[in-house]
Structures are given as structure tokens and as C-alpha cells.
Design a protein around this motif. Structure first.
Motif, PDB file in Angstrom:
ATOM      1  N   GLU A 279      50.450  24.523  38.958  1.00  0.00           N
ATOM      2  CA  GLU A 279      51.071  25.520  38.081  1.00  0.00           C
ATOM      3  C   GLU A 279      51.054  26.888  38.724  1.00  0.00           C
ATOM      4  N   ASN A 280      51.813  27.809  38.150  1.00  0.00           N
ATOM      5  CA  ASN A 280      51.817  29.184  38.618  1.00  0.00           C
ATOM      6  C   ASN A 280      50.487  29.846  38.277  1.00  0.00           C
ATOM      7  N   MET A 281      49.897  30.480  39.265  1.00  0.00           N
ATOM      8  CA  MET A 281      48.689  31.276  39.041  1.00  0.00           C
ATOM      9  C   MET A 281      49.049  32.718  39.362  1.00  0.00           C
ATOM     10  N   ILE A 282      49.221  33.515  38.323  1.00  0.00           N
ATOM     11  CA  ILE A 282      49.775  34.866  38.446  1.00  0.00           C
ATOM     12  C   ILE A 282      48.660  35.908  38.437  1.00  0.00           C
ATOM     13  N   HIS A 283      48.771  36.857  39.339  1.00  0.00           N
ATOM     14  CA  HIS A 283      47.801  37.945  39.411  1.00  0.00           C
ATOM     15  C   HIS A 283      48.105  38.999  38.356  1.00  0.00           C
ATOM     16  N   ASN A 284      47.110  39.321  37.547  1.00  0.00           N
ATOM     17  CA  ASN A 284      47.273  40.340  36.518  1.00  0.00           C
ATOM     18  C   ASN A 284      45.964  41.099  36.380  1.00  0.00           C
ATOM     19  N   ARG A 285      45.938  42.337  36.879  1.00  0.00           N
ATOM     20  CA  ARG A 285      44.714  43.143  36.838  1.00  0.00           C
ATOM     21  C   ARG A 285      44.286  43.501  35.414  1.00  0.00           C
ATOM     22  N   ASN A 286      45.200  43.382  34.453  1.00  0.00           N
ATOM     23  CA  ASN A 286      44.887  43.785  33.077  1.00  0.00           C
ATOM     24  C   ASN A 286      44.179  42.698  32.283  1.00  0.00           C
ATOM     25  N   LEU A 287      44.137  41.492  32.817  1.00  0.00           N
ATOM     26  CA  LEU A 287      43.483  40.390  32.116  1.00  0.00           C
ATOM     27  C   LEU A 287      42.030  40.259  32.567  1.00  0.00           C
ATOM     28  N   PRO A 288      41.099  40.074  31.629  1.00  0.00           N
ATOM     29  CA  PRO A 288      39.704  39.894  32.025  1.00  0.00           C
ATOM     30  C   PRO A 288      39.480  38.579  32.762  1.00  0.00           C
ATOM     31  N   GLU A 289      40.354  37.596  32.498  1.00  0.00           N
ATOM     32  CA  GLU A 289      40.232  36.276  33.115  1.00  0.00           C
ATOM     33  C   GLU A 289      41.634  35.710  33.295  1.00  0.00           C
ATOM     34  N   SER A 290      41.892  35.086  34.429  1.00  0.00           N
ATOM     35  CA  SER A 290      43.197  34.476  34.664  1.00  0.00           C
ATOM     36  C   SER A 290      43.015  33.180  35.443  1.00  0.00           C
ATOM     37  N   LEU A 291      44.061  32.364  35.466  1.00  0.00           N
ATOM     38  CA  LEU A 291      44.012  31.141  36.267  1.00  0.00           C
ATOM     39  C   LEU A 291      43.744  31.469  37.735  1.00  0.00           C
TER      40      LEU A 291
ATOM     41  N   LYS B 255      45.420  17.809  43.768  1.00  0.00           N
ATOM     42  CA  LYS B 255      46.185  19.043  43.786  1.00  0.00           C
ATOM     43  C   LYS B 255      45.289  20.197  43.343  1.00  0.00           C
ATOM     44  N   ILE B 256      45.749  21.391  43.605  1.00  0.00           N
ATOM     45  CA  ILE B 256      44.988  22.585  43.254  1.00  0.00           C
ATOM     46  C   ILE B 256      45.230  22.918  41.789  1.00  0.00           C
ATOM     47  N   GLU B 257      44.154  23.020  41.037  1.00  0.00           N
ATOM     48  CA  GLU B 257      44.235  23.298  39.602  1.00  0.00           C
ATOM     49  C   GLU B 257      43.279  24.425  39.240  1.00  0.00           C
ATOM     50  N   SER B 258      43.530  25.036  38.116  1.00  0.00           N
ATOM     51  CA  SER B 258      42.633  26.048  37.563  1.00  0.00           C
ATOM     52  C   SER B 258      42.713  25.980  36.048  1.00  0.00           C
ATOM     53  N   LYS B 259      41.743  26.583  35.382  1.00  0.00           N
ATOM     54  CA  LYS B 259      41.774  26.585  33.919  1.00  0.00           C
ATOM     55  C   LYS B 259      41.098  27.839  33.375  1.00  0.00           C
ATOM     56  N   LEU B 260      41.505  28.216  32.177  1.00  0.00           N
ATOM     57  CA  LEU B 260      40.857  29.296  31.446  1.00  0.00           C
ATOM     58  C   LEU B 260      39.763  28.679  30.584  1.00  0.00           C
ATOM     59  N   ASP B 261      38.553  29.197  30.682  1.00  0.00           N
ATOM     60  CA  ASP B 261      37.450  28.599  29.932  1.00  0.00           C
ATOM     61  C   ASP B 261      36.600  29.630  29.174  1.00  0.00           C
ATOM     62  N   GLY B 262      37.111  30.871  29.074  1.00  0.00           N
ATOM     63  CA  GLY B 262      36.396  31.876  28.303  1.00  0.00           C
ATOM     64  C   GLY B 262      35.162  32.434  28.990  1.00  0.00           C
ATOM     65  N   ARG B 263      35.092  32.315  30.289  1.00  0.00           N
ATOM     66  CA  ARG B 263      33.921  32.807  31.017  1.00  0.00           C
ATOM     67  C   ARG B 263      33.788  34.341  30.964  1.00  0.00           C
ATOM     68  N   VAL B 264      34.933  35.023  30.823  1.00  0.00           N
ATOM     69  CA  VAL B 264      34.934  36.486  30.630  1.00  0.00           C
ATOM     70  C   VAL B 264      35.587  36.739  29.281  1.00  0.00           C
ATOM     71  N   LYS B 265      34.767  37.081  28.301  1.00  0.00           N
ATOM     72  CA  LYS B 265      35.267  37.203  26.935  1.00  0.00           C
ATOM     73  C   LYS B 265      35.049  38.619  26.430  1.00  0.00           C
ATOM     74  N   ILE B 266      36.126  39.202  25.911  1.00  0.00           N
ATOM     75  CA  ILE B 266      36.057  40.538  25.323  1.00  0.00           C
ATOM     76  C   ILE B 266      36.264  40.405  23.812  1.00  0.00           C
ATOM     77  N   ILE B 267      35.304  40.897  23.044  1.00  0.00           N
ATOM     78  CA  ILE B 267      35.380  40.808  21.593  1.00  0.00           C
ATOM     79  C   ILE B 267      35.673  42.176  21.000  1.00  0.00           C
ATOM     80  N   GLN B 268      36.333  42.177  19.855  1.00  0.00           N
ATOM     81  CA  GLN B 268      36.696  43.427  19.187  1.00  0.00           C
ATOM     82  C   GLN B 268      35.595  43.865  18.206  1.00  0.00           C
TER      83      GLN B 268
END
Length: 254
Positions: free
Chosen positions: A74-86, A241-254
Motif C-alpha cells: 500500500e501507499n505509505m505517505i509521509h505526513n509530518r502533521n500526524l503523530p503516527e503514520s504507516l 511483501k512490505i507491510e505496515s500498520k497503525l496500532d496506536g503506539r503514539v496516541k494524542i488525547i484531548q
């Protein structure tokens, strides 16, 4: 060990010279003597002697950069604004795998969002993909840290609204640390922990705190880029194949 950049350093330099000799974009440079503006564009005749010399190297370089080393699901997109990404999770998880080959006792990994420079798209991953992803000449470093310094590092990660971490979990609220665990366990200030990162961060880059006084510092001879290429090739050779997943390792709460 393969040294990718060392092998192809001359090729990059040669192609760079060719690019300058046949550039089609207009740039201007003032001379020191009379401040005259000189256009450098396709009106300048290409020096065929230079291009003929460089072309074989350029062909070799393009062949190496286009070499497929793996496939991303899948696409793994760089986004500096996200606390966690693929993409960030892939990077630090790869660092964990590489780090435990350097030192089997590595506990967690860390990078910075600013250290990642491009996306990894779905489909073929080439050598060139990794050169774009990690264009720097950084080396892997294993730091043995006191638990108290690990918590200082966690404070920095929280204040910067999250950074890529592997085998660790952090909870942040209003840029303040709420919780930090390694492998699901709380940090013991009296214990030591081993972090795999790279020399730019280990030497204070990106204003990272908590790494200034390690109990022990081991710098690998392997470039981060080389390690990633070998890591991806290893997965591919196993038929995966190369895979990644979001697992909540960096979590920001309100």
C-alpha cells in the motif's frame, strides 16, 4: 557489507555534472566583477566530450537505482502533521529488526518525522526509492540509556506532538507526557534501556533531549540507507511483501 553510496558516488557526481551541462531551466548568477546576470539554460551548447564521458556512468546509475528490492502492499505517505503514520511505523519497525542484528538486546527504536524525506508508494520499491526516503549519510547508533533519560526523551516526544517510535507506546495530552512504555512495561528510572537510532539524532539533531549522556554508545558502520535496503531485500527473499500498520503506539488525547 555492501556500501551502496560509496560504490555509486562517482556516478552521482558524473550525472550531476551532466545535468549542469545540459540544464534546461533558466538560472541566473551574478559575476563578482561587474554583477552581470548570466542565464544558464538550453541556449548553451552541450559539451559532447563531457556528456559522452558521463553517459556510461549514468546508464549504470539508472540501472542500479531502478533495481527492484521489494513490493509494498500500500501507499505509505509521509505526513509530518500526524503523530503516527504507516510510513513512520514502517521505518522504526525496520530499525528494530536491523537494531537487533547489531545488538540483540535493543529495547526500542526512535526516529524523527523530519528525518523522513519521501513516500513509499504501493508496488515496486527500488533502490532509488530508499535513496529518496533516506538521502543522508547517517549511521545506526545503539545508545544505552538510564531510565531517567528515557523519560526525558519521552517528554521531548510529547512536547513535539509525537515522533516515530518502535516497540514502545506513548500517551500525550496538550503536548505533555501522560504515559510511556517499552514493550508494554513502565519505565524503571533505575534500569537501563537500549535505543536504536541514527547518529544525527544521537548527536543532538532535531533538538532531541535525553540522549546527551548515554551509559554506552555504539556506532555501527552501516548506513541507515544500506540497512533499509538489506532489510527490504531480506523480507522479499522470504516471499513476503512490505507491510505496515497503525496500532496506536503514539496516541494524542484531548
Amino acid at each position: 557489507m555492501k556500501t551502496w553510496f560509496s560504490t555509486y558516488n562517482l556516478l552521482f557526481l558524473s550525472v550531476g555534472l551532466l545535468a549542469l551541462s545540459s540544464c534546461k531551466t533558466t538560472y541566473y548568477q551574478s559575476t563578482v566583477s561587474n554583477k552581470q546576470m548570466i542565464a544558464i539554460n538550453n541556449s548553451i551548447v552541450e559539451d559532447t566530450a563531457i556528456s559522452n564521458y558521463i553517459n556510461p556512468y549514468r546508464t549504470q546509475l539508472e540501472a542500479k537505482m531502478n533495481e527492484v528490492i521489494g513490493i509494498s502492499t500500500e501507499n505509505m505517505i509521509h505526513n509530518r502533521n500526524l503523530p503516527e503514520s504507516l510510513l513512520s511505523n514502517f521505518f522504526v519497525d525496520a530499525m528494530m529488526g536491523i537494531g537487533r542484528k547489531i545488538d540483540p538486546e535493543v529495547d526500542f527504536s526512535m526516529a524523527t518525522k523530519d528525518g523522513i524525506r519521501s513516500n513509499i508508494k504501493a508496488g515496486d520499491i527500488t533502490v532509488g526509492t530508499i535513496f529518496e526516503f533516506m538521502p543522508f549519510e547517517n549511521l545506526f547508533v545503539v545508545l544505552e540509556l538510564k531510565g531517567s533519560d528515557v523519560l526525558r526523551l519521552a517528554d521531548f516526544i510529547a512536547e513535539s506532538n509525537g515522533q516515530p517510535i518502535g516497540n514502545a507506546q506513548i500517551l500525550i495530552k496538550d503536548k505533555k507526557l501522560q504515559d510511556f512504555k517499552i514493550a508494554g512495561k513502565n519505565i524503571d528510572p533505575n534500569k537501563t534501556y537500549k535505543l536504536i537510532t541514527y547518529d544525527f539524532i544521537a548527536n543532538g539533531g532535531d533538538h532531541v533531549r535525553g540522549l546527551e549522556n548515554p551509559v554506552k554508545k555504539t556506532t555501527s558502520t552501516q548506513l541507515v540507507r544500506e540497512g533499509l535496503i538489506d532489510y527490504i531485500q531480506g523480507i522479499s527473499k522470504s516471499g513476503k511483501k512490505i507491510e505496515s500498520k497503525l496500532d496506536g503506539r503514539v496516541k494524542i488525547i484531548q
